[in-house]
Motif scaffolding. Structure first.
Motif, PDB file in Angstrom:
ATOM      1  N   GLU A  47       0.839  -1.215   0.000  1.00 43.07           N
ATOM      2  CA  GLU A  47       0.000   0.000   0.000  1.00 43.07           C
ATOM      3  C   GLU A  47       0.865   1.253   0.000  1.00 43.07           C
ATOM      4  O   GLU A  47       0.556   2.238  -0.673  1.00 43.07           O
ATOM      5  CB  GLU A  47      -0.947   0.002   1.213  1.00 43.07           C
ATOM      6  CG  GLU A  47      -2.009  -1.089   1.194  1.00 43.07           C
ATOM      7  CD  GLU A  47      -2.856  -1.106  -0.069  1.00 43.07           C
ATOM      8  OE1 GLU A  47      -3.131  -0.031  -0.628  1.00 43.07           O
ATOM      9  OE2 GLU A  47      -3.216  -2.216  -0.524  1.00 43.07           O
ATOM     10  N   LYS A  48       1.949   1.202   0.739  1.00 43.31           N
ATOM     11  CA  LYS A  48       2.864   2.345   0.813  1.00 43.31           C
ATOM     12  C   LYS A  48       3.568   2.551  -0.535  1.00 43.31           C
ATOM     13  O   LYS A  48       3.733   3.670  -1.006  1.00 43.31           O
ATOM     14  CB  LYS A  48       3.891   2.086   1.922  1.00 43.31           C
ATOM     15  CG  LYS A  48       4.765   3.285   2.262  1.00 43.31           C
ATOM     16  CD  LYS A  48       5.749   2.926   3.361  1.00 43.31           C
ATOM     17  CE  LYS A  48       6.752   4.053   3.555  1.00 43.31           C
ATOM     18  NZ  LYS A  48       7.863   3.655   4.412  1.00 43.31           N
ATOM     19  N   TRP A  49       3.963   1.458  -1.165  1.00 43.58           N
ATOM     20  CA  TRP A  49       4.694   1.540  -2.427  1.00 43.58           C
ATOM     21  C   TRP A  49       3.832   2.073  -3.575  1.00 43.58           C
ATOM     22  O   TRP A  49       4.351   2.698  -4.488  1.00 43.58           O
ATOM     23  CB  TRP A  49       5.248   0.163  -2.814  1.00 43.58           C
ATOM     24  CG  TRP A  49       6.315  -0.342  -1.896  1.00 43.58           C
ATOM     25  CD1 TRP A  49       7.045   0.377  -0.989  1.00 43.58           C
ATOM     26  CD2 TRP A  49       6.778  -1.691  -1.777  1.00 43.58           C
ATOM     27  NE1 TRP A  49       7.928  -0.429  -0.319  1.00 43.58           N
ATOM     28  CE2 TRP A  49       7.790  -1.713  -0.785  1.00 43.58           C
ATOM     29  CE3 TRP A  49       6.440  -2.886  -2.414  1.00 43.58           C
ATOM     30  CZ2 TRP A  49       8.455  -2.880  -0.429  1.00 43.58           C
ATOM     31  CZ3 TRP A  49       7.102  -4.037  -2.055  1.00 43.58           C
ATOM     32  CH2 TRP A  49       8.102  -4.035  -1.071  1.00 43.58           C
ATOM     33  N   VAL A  50       2.520   1.786  -3.543  1.00 38.72           N
ATOM     34  CA  VAL A  50       1.669   2.180  -4.688  1.00 38.72           C
ATOM     35  C   VAL A  50       1.019   3.546  -4.503  1.00 38.72           C
ATOM     36  O   VAL A  50       0.324   4.018  -5.395  1.00 38.72           O
ATOM     37  CB  VAL A  50       0.565   1.122  -4.971  1.00 38.72           C
ATOM     38  CG1 VAL A  50       1.169  -0.231  -5.277  1.00 38.72           C
ATOM     39  CG2 VAL A  50      -0.430   1.020  -3.829  1.00 38.72           C
ATOM     40  N   GLU A  51       1.278   4.174  -3.371  1.00 41.19           N
ATOM     41  CA  GLU A  51       0.662   5.486  -3.090  1.00 41.19           C
ATOM     42  C   GLU A  51       0.919   6.475  -4.231  1.00 41.19           C
ATOM     43  O   GLU A  51       2.063   6.723  -4.617  1.00 41.19           O
ATOM     44  CB  GLU A  51       1.256   6.060  -1.798  1.00 41.19           C
ATOM     45  CG  GLU A  51       0.200   6.472  -0.787  1.00 41.19           C
ATOM     46  CD  GLU A  51       0.833   6.771   0.569  1.00 41.19           C
ATOM     47  OE1 GLU A  51       1.580   7.756   0.660  1.00 41.19           O
ATOM     48  OE2 GLU A  51       0.587   5.982   1.512  1.00 41.19           O
ATOM     49  N   GLY A  52      -0.172   7.013  -4.801  1.00 42.88           N
ATOM     50  CA  GLY A  52      -0.047   8.008  -5.862  1.00 42.88           C
ATOM     51  C   GLY A  52       0.397   7.443  -7.201  1.00 42.88           C
ATOM     52  O   GLY A  52       0.755   8.196  -8.104  1.00 42.88           O
ATOM     53  N   LYS A  53       0.374   6.116  -7.341  1.00 43.62           N
ATOM     54  CA  LYS A  53       0.819   5.490  -8.588  1.00 43.62           C
ATOM     55  C   LYS A  53      -0.254   4.519  -9.097  1.00 43.62           C
ATOM     56  O   LYS A  53      -1.120   4.097  -8.336  1.00 43.62           O
ATOM     57  CB  LYS A  53       2.126   4.715  -8.373  1.00 43.62           C
ATOM     58  CG  LYS A  53       3.234   5.564  -7.769  1.00 43.62           C
ATOM     59  CD  LYS A  53       4.472   4.752  -7.476  1.00 43.62           C
ATOM     60  CE  LYS A  53       5.443   5.517  -6.601  1.00 43.62           C
ATOM     61  NZ  LYS A  53       5.803   6.837  -7.114  1.00 43.62           N
ATOM     62  N   SER A  54      -0.165   4.148 -10.360  1.00 42.87           N
ATOM     63  CA  SER A  54      -1.046   3.086 -10.876  1.00 42.87           C
ATOM     64  C   SER A  54      -0.550   1.753 -10.306  1.00 42.87           C
ATOM     65  O   SER A  54       0.648   1.541 -10.174  1.00 42.87           O
ATOM     66  CB  SER A  54      -0.988   3.035 -12.400  1.00 42.87           C
ATOM     67  OG  SER A  54      -1.508   4.218 -12.952  1.00 42.87           O
ATOM     68  N   HIS A  55      -1.495   0.871  -9.980  1.00 43.42           N
ATOM     69  CA  HIS A  55      -1.164  -0.406  -9.348  1.00 43.42           C
ATOM     70  C   HIS A  55      -1.727  -1.530 -10.221  1.00 43.42           C
ATOM     71  O   HIS A  55      -2.942  -1.631 -10.396  1.00 43.42           O
ATOM     72  CB  HIS A  55      -1.773  -0.441  -7.938  1.00 43.42           C
ATOM     73  CG  HIS A  55      -1.531  -1.715  -7.201  1.00 43.42           C
ATOM     74  ND1 HIS A  55      -2.234  -2.081  -6.075  1.00 43.42           N
ATOM     75  CD2 HIS A  55      -0.653  -2.735  -7.411  1.00 43.42           C
ATOM     76  CE1 HIS A  55      -1.800  -3.247  -5.638  1.00 43.42           C
ATOM     77  NE2 HIS A  55      -0.851  -3.665  -6.428  1.00 43.42           N
ATOM     78  N   ILE A  56      -0.848  -2.360 -10.780  1.00 45.61           N
ATOM     79  CA  ILE A  56      -1.282  -3.502 -11.592  1.00 45.61           C
ATOM     80  C   ILE A  56      -0.983  -4.777 -10.807  1.00 45.61           C
ATOM     81  O   ILE A  56       0.168  -5.033 -10.451  1.00 45.61           O
ATOM     82  CB  ILE A  56      -0.569  -3.527 -12.958  1.00 45.61           C
ATOM     83  CG1 ILE A  56      -0.942  -2.271 -13.773  1.00 45.61           C
ATOM     84  CG2 ILE A  56      -0.921  -4.788 -13.730  1.00 45.61           C
ATOM     85  CD1 ILE A  56      -0.176  -2.123 -15.079  1.00 45.61           C
ATOM     86  N   LEU A  57      -2.031  -5.543 -10.534  1.00 43.68           N
ATOM     87  CA  LEU A  57      -1.884  -6.776  -9.751  1.00 43.68           C
ATOM     88  C   LEU A  57      -1.768  -7.977 -10.694  1.00 43.68           C
ATOM     89  O   LEU A  57      -2.665  -8.230 -11.499  1.00 43.68           O
ATOM     90  CB  LEU A  57      -3.080  -6.961  -8.812  1.00 43.68           C
ATOM     91  CG  LEU A  57      -3.150  -8.292  -8.055  1.00 43.68           C
ATOM     92  CD1 LEU A  57      -1.932  -8.494  -7.169  1.00 43.68           C
ATOM     93  CD2 LEU A  57      -4.427  -8.373  -7.223  1.00 43.68           C
ATOM     94  N   VAL A  58      -0.657  -8.709 -10.552  1.00 41.13           N
ATOM     95  CA  VAL A  58      -0.412  -9.906 -11.370  1.00 41.13           C
ATOM     96  C   VAL A  58      -0.449 -11.140 -10.477  1.00 41.13           C
ATOM     97  O   VAL A  58       0.278 -11.219  -9.484  1.00 41.13           O
ATOM     98  CB  VAL A  58       0.959  -9.820 -12.084  1.00 41.13           C
ATOM     99  CG1 VAL A  58       1.241 -11.108 -12.863  1.00 41.13           C
ATOM    100  CG2 VAL A  58       1.008  -8.621 -13.013  1.00 41.13           C
ATOM    101  N   CYS A  59      -1.317 -12.082 -10.834  1.00 41.57           N
ATOM    102  CA  CYS A  59      -1.389 -13.366 -10.115  1.00 41.57           C
ATOM    103  C   CYS A  59      -0.685 -14.393 -11.000  1.00 41.57           C
ATOM    104  O   CYS A  59      -1.267 -14.900 -11.969  1.00 41.57           O
ATOM    105  CB  CYS A  59      -2.843 -13.755  -9.875  1.00 41.57           C
ATOM    106  SG  CYS A  59      -3.805 -12.463  -9.064  1.00 41.57           S
ATOM    107  N   ASN A  60       0.576 -14.670 -10.682  1.00 43.34           N
ATOM    108  CA  ASN A  60       1.383 -15.551 -11.527  1.00 43.34           C
ATOM    109  C   ASN A  60       1.247 -17.003 -11.079  1.00 43.34           C
ATOM    110  O   ASN A  60       0.716 -17.291 -10.031  1.00 43.34           O
ATOM    111  CB  ASN A  60       2.856 -15.102 -11.474  1.00 43.34           C
ATOM    112  CG  ASN A  60       3.681 -15.741 -12.565  1.00 43.34           C
ATOM    113  OD1 ASN A  60       3.205 -15.975 -13.680  1.00 43.34           O
ATOM    114  ND2 ASN A  60       4.929 -16.059 -12.277  1.00 43.34           N
TER     115      ASN A  60
END
Length: 280
Positions: A47-60
Motif C-alpha cells: 500500500e505504501k509503495w503504490v501510493e499516488g501510482k497506478s497499481h497492476i496486480l499480477v497473479c502468476n
C-alpha cells in the motif's frame, strides 16, 4: 506452529533501500503474487509503495491452480473492484493483457504531463513481489527475450536495474523484497512451502509437516505417491516419520521432507491452491 521463519539477507536489505529511492521516479507498480497463496504473497508494504501510482496486480503461476479456483479468485477480485491479471510467465500466458494494462497506465501519465505543458516520456514501471514469484520470468516474457537471470529459486535477482521494453515503457527489475520481520507466521509458512522465501529461513522437515497437514485438509491423495494412508496418522510430522520408516528412505526425515516439498512445488500432487478467497 513450527519455530519462527525469518530470513533477511544483506542484498535484500540493500535492495529495499534502493527501491524506496527509485519509487520516486516510478509511475506504475506491477505487483506479482503467487496464485497458490494470493493472500500470503501480498507484501505488507505494498500500500505504501503504490501510493499516488497506478497499481497492476499480477497473479502468476496460474498453471499451479485449477480453473475453478482461478474463477473464484477472479470473481472475488471483481467484487473488491480490483482488476487482477492471471499469468503463467514461464509459458508466456496472459502477457498481452498485462502489457496493454501497463501501456494504458502510461497513457494516463502522459495525459497529465501534457496537461502541465510537459513532453510525453516512456512510462516507468517497477516489478515487485516476494522472492521466486516469477518477476524475472515475467520481464523476460514482456521483452520477448532473456535479459534478466531467471531460475526457479529465491534470490537470483540481487540488484535493481532499469530495462527498456519499448519506446513507451521502461521497467525496473527488483530482487524479491521481504519484510525485515515476518510477523504473520502462517503466511511465512505458506511462502516456505511454495518456495517463495530463501531455504535458509526454515527447517525442511517442519515445513513439510505443515504442508502435509494442509494437503490432508484438502483431501489430496498422498497414499498413492508415498504408500502411507494419511488417515492412519494424527499429524503431518507423524506422517513424515511413517514414510521415512519405509525401506527406501531408511529413516531419513529430511529426504522425505524434501521429496514432499519438491512434489508439491512441481505440481506432481496436482494443481493445488493453499488459499481460497476470504469468504468462499
Amino acid at each position: 506452529m513450527a519455530s519462527p521463519i525469518q530470513w533477511y539477507p544483506g542484498h535484500i536489505a540493500k535492495a529495499e533501500k534502493q527501491l524506496l529511492e527509485q519509487l520516486k521516479l516510478v509511475d506504475v507498480v506491477i505487483e506479482v503474487r503467487d496464485s497458490r497463496i494470493l493472500m500470503s504473497s501480498r507484501h505488507p508494504k505494498i500500500e505504501k509503495w503504490v501510493e499516488g501510482k497506478s497499481h497492476i496486480l499480477v497473479c502468476n503461476r496460474i498453471d499451479a491452480i485449477s480453473a475453478n479456483v482461478k474463477t473464484q479468485w477472479t470473481r472475488w477480485f471483481t467484487e473488491q473492484e480490483r482488476m487482477a491479471y492471471f499469468t503463467d510467465a514461464q509459458a508466456g500466458k496472459g502477457m498481452v493483457d498485462l502489457l496493454k494494462a501497463a501501456q494504458v497506465a502510461g497513457e494516463k501519465v502522459n495525459e497529465r504531463r501534457r496537461g502541465r505543458g510537459m513532453l510525453p516520456r516512456p512510462v516507468r514501471a517497477v516489478v515487485v513481489g516476494f522472492p521466486n514469484v516469477g518477476k524475472s520470468a515475467l520481464i523476460n516474457r514482456l521483452l520477448k527475450k532473456k535479459v534478466v537471470a531467471s531460475a526457479n529459486k529465491p534470490g537470483v535477482t540481487r540488484q535493481l536495474r532499469w530495462i527498456r521494453i519499448s519506446d513507451q515503457i521502461e521497467l525496473l527489475d527488483t530482487p524479491g523484497v521481504i519484510p525485515p520481520l515476518l510477523h504473520d507466521q502462517e503466511a511465512a509458512m505458506k511462502l516456505a512451502i511454495c518456495d517463495d522465501i530463501g531455504q535458509a529461513a526454515y527447517d525442511n522437515v517442519l515445513v513439510a509437516a505443515e504442508a502435509v497437514e494442509m494437503l490432508m485438509q484438502l483431501n489430496i491423495n498422498l497414499m498413492s505417491r508415498y504408500q502411507i494412508d494419511p488417515k492412519t496418522v494424527s499429524s503431518g510430522i507423524e506422517y513424515i516419520h511413517e514414510v521415512a520408516a519405509l525401506n527406501k528412505f531408511q529413516g531419513d526425515l529430511d529426504k522425505v521432507a524434501r521429496l514432499i516439498l519438491y512434489d508439491f512445488r512441481k505440481g506432481r500432487l496436482g494443481a493445488i491452491a493453499l488459499e481460497m478467497p476470504p469468504h468462499y
